[in-house]
Design a protein around this motif. Sequence first.
Motif, PDB file in Angstrom:
ATOM      1  N   MET A   1      37.175  56.555  39.027  1.00 31.59           N
ATOM      2  CA  MET A   1      38.464  56.619  39.476  1.00 31.59           C
ATOM      3  C   MET A   1      39.438  55.357  39.329  1.00 31.59           C
ATOM      4  O   MET A   1      40.086  54.917  40.192  1.00 31.59           O
ATOM      5  CB  MET A   1      38.613  57.079  40.904  1.00 31.59           C
ATOM      6  CG  MET A   1      37.819  58.452  41.232  1.00 31.59           C
ATOM      7  SD  MET A   1      38.136  58.984  43.023  1.00 31.59           S
ATOM      8  CE  MET A   1      36.816  60.349  42.979  1.00 31.59           C
ATOM      9  N   GLY A   2      39.065  54.672  38.343  1.00 33.25           N
ATOM     10  CA  GLY A   2      39.723  53.436  38.170  1.00 33.25           C
ATOM     11  C   GLY A   2      39.171  52.102  38.782  1.00 33.25           C
ATOM     12  O   GLY A   2      39.813  51.031  38.495  1.00 33.25           O
ATOM     13  N   ALA A   3      38.176  52.187  39.717  1.00 33.91           N
ATOM     14  CA  ALA A   3      37.696  50.988  40.165  1.00 33.91           C
ATOM     15  C   ALA A   3      36.929  50.301  39.285  1.00 33.91           C
ATOM     16  O   ALA A   3      36.706  49.120  39.627  1.00 33.91           O
ATOM     17  CB  ALA A   3      36.792  51.750  41.324  1.00 33.91           C
TER      18      ALA A   3
ATOM     19  N   SER B   1      41.618  40.970  37.415  1.00 32.85           N
ATOM     20  CA  SER B   1      42.176  42.016  38.350  1.00 32.85           C
ATOM     21  C   SER B   1      42.139  41.697  39.841  1.00 32.85           C
ATOM     22  O   SER B   1      42.731  42.367  40.577  1.00 32.85           O
ATOM     23  CB  SER B   1      41.444  43.377  37.771  1.00 32.85           C
ATOM     24  OG  SER B   1      40.261  43.063  38.486  1.00 32.85           O
TER      25      SER B   1
ATOM     26  N   ARG C   1      32.190  59.064  38.513  1.00 27.75           N
ATOM     27  CA  ARG C   1      33.710  59.123  38.507  1.00 27.75           C
ATOM     28  C   ARG C   1      34.118  58.016  39.011  1.00 27.75           C
ATOM     29  O   ARG C   1      34.522  57.801  40.381  1.00 27.75           O
ATOM     30  CB  ARG C   1      34.007  60.434  39.386  1.00 27.75           C
ATOM     31  CG  ARG C   1      33.406  61.911  38.723  1.00 27.75           C
ATOM     32  CD  ARG C   1      33.726  62.896  39.735  1.00 27.75           C
ATOM     33  NE  ARG C   1      35.068  63.209  39.671  1.00 27.75           N
ATOM     34  CZ  ARG C   1      35.837  63.177  40.505  1.00 27.75           C
ATOM     35  NH1 ARG C   1      35.247  62.806  41.656  1.00 27.75           N
ATOM     36  NH2 ARG C   1      37.121  63.382  40.749  1.00 27.75           N
TER      37      ARG C   1
ATOM     38  N   LYS D   1      34.828  50.036  35.193  1.00 23.22           N
ATOM     39  CA  LYS D   1      34.487  50.661  33.946  1.00 23.22           C
ATOM     40  C   LYS D   1      32.941  50.456  33.489  1.00 23.22           C
ATOM     41  O   LYS D   1      32.460  49.157  33.354  1.00 23.22           O
ATOM     42  CB  LYS D   1      35.187  50.136  32.616  1.00 23.22           C
ATOM     43  CG  LYS D   1      34.956  50.847  31.463  1.00 23.22           C
ATOM     44  CD  LYS D   1      35.863  50.061  30.282  1.00 23.22           C
ATOM     45  CE  LYS D   1      35.577  48.778  29.815  1.00 23.22           C
ATOM     46  NZ  LYS D   1      34.086  48.750  29.118  1.00 23.22           N
TER      47      LYS D   1
ATOM     48  N   ASP E   1      41.195  54.715  45.351  1.00 27.77           N
ATOM     49  CA  ASP E   1      40.735  56.141  45.617  1.00 27.77           C
ATOM     50  C   ASP E   1      39.293  56.445  45.366  1.00 27.77           C
ATOM     51  O   ASP E   1      38.713  57.338  46.130  1.00 27.77           O
ATOM     52  CB  ASP E   1      41.553  56.676  44.332  1.00 27.77           C
ATOM     53  CG  ASP E   1      43.130  56.896  44.134  1.00 27.77           C
ATOM     54  OD1 ASP E   1      43.466  56.749  45.556  1.00 27.77           O
ATOM     55  OD2 ASP E   1      43.814  56.929  43.175  1.00 27.77           O
TER      56      ASP E   1
ATOM     57  N   GLN F   1      43.743  48.954  43.150  1.00 30.86           N
ATOM     58  CA  GLN F   1      43.156  49.598  42.045  1.00 30.86           C
ATOM     59  C   GLN F   1      41.989  50.580  42.338  1.00 30.86           C
ATOM     60  O   GLN F   1      41.826  51.578  41.645  1.00 30.86           O
ATOM     61  CB  GLN F   1      42.869  48.829  41.043  1.00 30.86           C
ATOM     62  CG  GLN F   1      42.062  49.193  39.811  1.00 30.86           C
ATOM     63  CD  GLN F   1      41.578  47.931  38.901  1.00 30.86           C
ATOM     64  OE1 GLN F   1      42.005  46.842  38.799  1.00 30.86           O
ATOM     65  NE2 GLN F   1      40.369  48.259  38.143  1.00 30.86           N
ATOM     66  N   SER F   2      41.145  50.057  43.280  1.00 30.27           N
ATOM     67  CA  SER F   2      39.995  50.742  43.578  1.00 30.27           C
ATOM     68  C   SER F   2      39.957  51.502  44.937  1.00 30.27           C
ATOM     69  O   SER F   2      38.879  52.256  45.119  1.00 30.27           O
ATOM     70  CB  SER F   2      38.881  49.752  43.647  1.00 30.27           C
ATOM     71  OG  SER F   2      39.244  48.798  44.622  1.00 30.27           O
TER      72      SER F   2
ATOM     73  N   TYR G   1      42.966  44.138  42.955  1.00 25.17           N
ATOM     74  CA  TYR G   1      41.892  45.230  42.709  1.00 25.17           C
ATOM     75  C   TYR G   1      41.766  46.043  43.965  1.00 25.17           C
ATOM     76  O   TYR G   1      41.459  47.089  43.753  1.00 25.17           O
ATOM     77  CB  TYR G   1      40.470  44.221  42.412  1.00 25.17           C
ATOM     78  CG  TYR G   1      39.382  44.941  42.475  1.00 25.17           C
ATOM     79  CD1 TYR G   1      39.136  45.557  41.042  1.00 25.17           C
ATOM     80  CD2 TYR G   1      38.517  45.294  43.418  1.00 25.17           C
ATOM     81  CE1 TYR G   1      38.205  46.459  40.944  1.00 25.17           C
ATOM     82  CE2 TYR G   1      37.429  46.069  43.118  1.00 25.17           C
ATOM     83  CZ  TYR G   1      37.267  46.809  41.841  1.00 25.17           C
ATOM     84  OH  TYR G   1      36.164  47.502  41.623  1.00 25.17           O
TER      85      TYR G   1
END
Length: 361
Positions: free
Chosen positions: A301-303, A323, A299, A305, A333, A330-331, A327
């Motif tokens: 959470m956008g941190a 990024s 999971r 792929k 969460d 972005q990460s 970054y």
Amino acid sequence: MGSSLGNKASSPVSDGFVQRLLAAYRLVHPGNLFKRGRIYTRGRAATRTVYFVPHNRNNVRLLADAAEILGDRGIRCVFAHLDGLKRGGVARPELNARGISHIGFADLERMIRPGDMLVTGSDFAPQFFRRFIDSINFGMVRVVGLIGGARELRPHRFVRADYILSMGPAALQQRRQPTYVVGSPVIERAAASAGARHDEGLFVLVNFKGSIEDPADRQAIEAVAAACAKLGLAHVVSVHPTMFAKVDMPNKSPLDFAQLLPDALALVTRPSTTVYEAIACGIPVVLFPPVSPMVEFDRPMGAFKPTLSEHDLVEDIRAAVRSRPTYFEQSRDFLNANLSIDPKVPASQRIAEALIDIYDR
């Protein structure tokens, strides 16, 4: 107090039944009964002792400052290592580097008494240590499990511990035992190094974990090197000190991972605690190669792929480097779900306070 104690949601009944059955088996196992009886006859010592059993240098870095705080509070602390034993740990070099006196496993077995505490980063391996824990817990010696790294939340891990220290809130939903969220001194130091980040970054940092003799592991790191070359980016390989002499490849660095991280454009690593260090430092992560089970990395959470194929490496590394300026946001969460940082109370203090609370129970 700097620690938070939570109640966990119940696990499925089938899993709970299996765990209770295993606990009953460990309790009545003849070998464990014999060892337990031998320890019981020693009686309680006049001064109770907290035994720290680190399995590697990271465990030492997580526990050393907390042990010093306990010592300052008048609690006797002893470090024991498993180095040199079959499938044992590699903690002694870090203990020596810090000037921390220590004992071997044989002395630990001989010295531990009812009423003492044992703090460990692994209650599930190696086998001889797992059996030792089976012979001392169930109310005789309080066993505290420190979940101080990534992918430690697998169901079969830390079932022997009476209490859990966790670096983030994720464990609260997965552990039956009283669980203290205490953060991580190692990742806090990575966050502190964010201010020393190189503005542009100098190289792609590759965290190599695995065996260079394994064709799949060698192919994976060669694929990363080829992708960096195609992008015209320098790369540096970070290898664990215990494996350094065995890994023969260009671009490997003798520097510690934490020293290399602030200068990185991005980090390429399989699921590892280094992911949290990179995020805390604001360094983008490319997760490659993925492994099974993924545990918390399932999971993101956008941190990040997960890069499923070496053919995707060029684009994924390029995207990660781009990024870098945003970054950390972005990460955030993913980091907050798996790591707790209290700006007012350092993690070492939180670990110490949790251990004192357990000690006083």
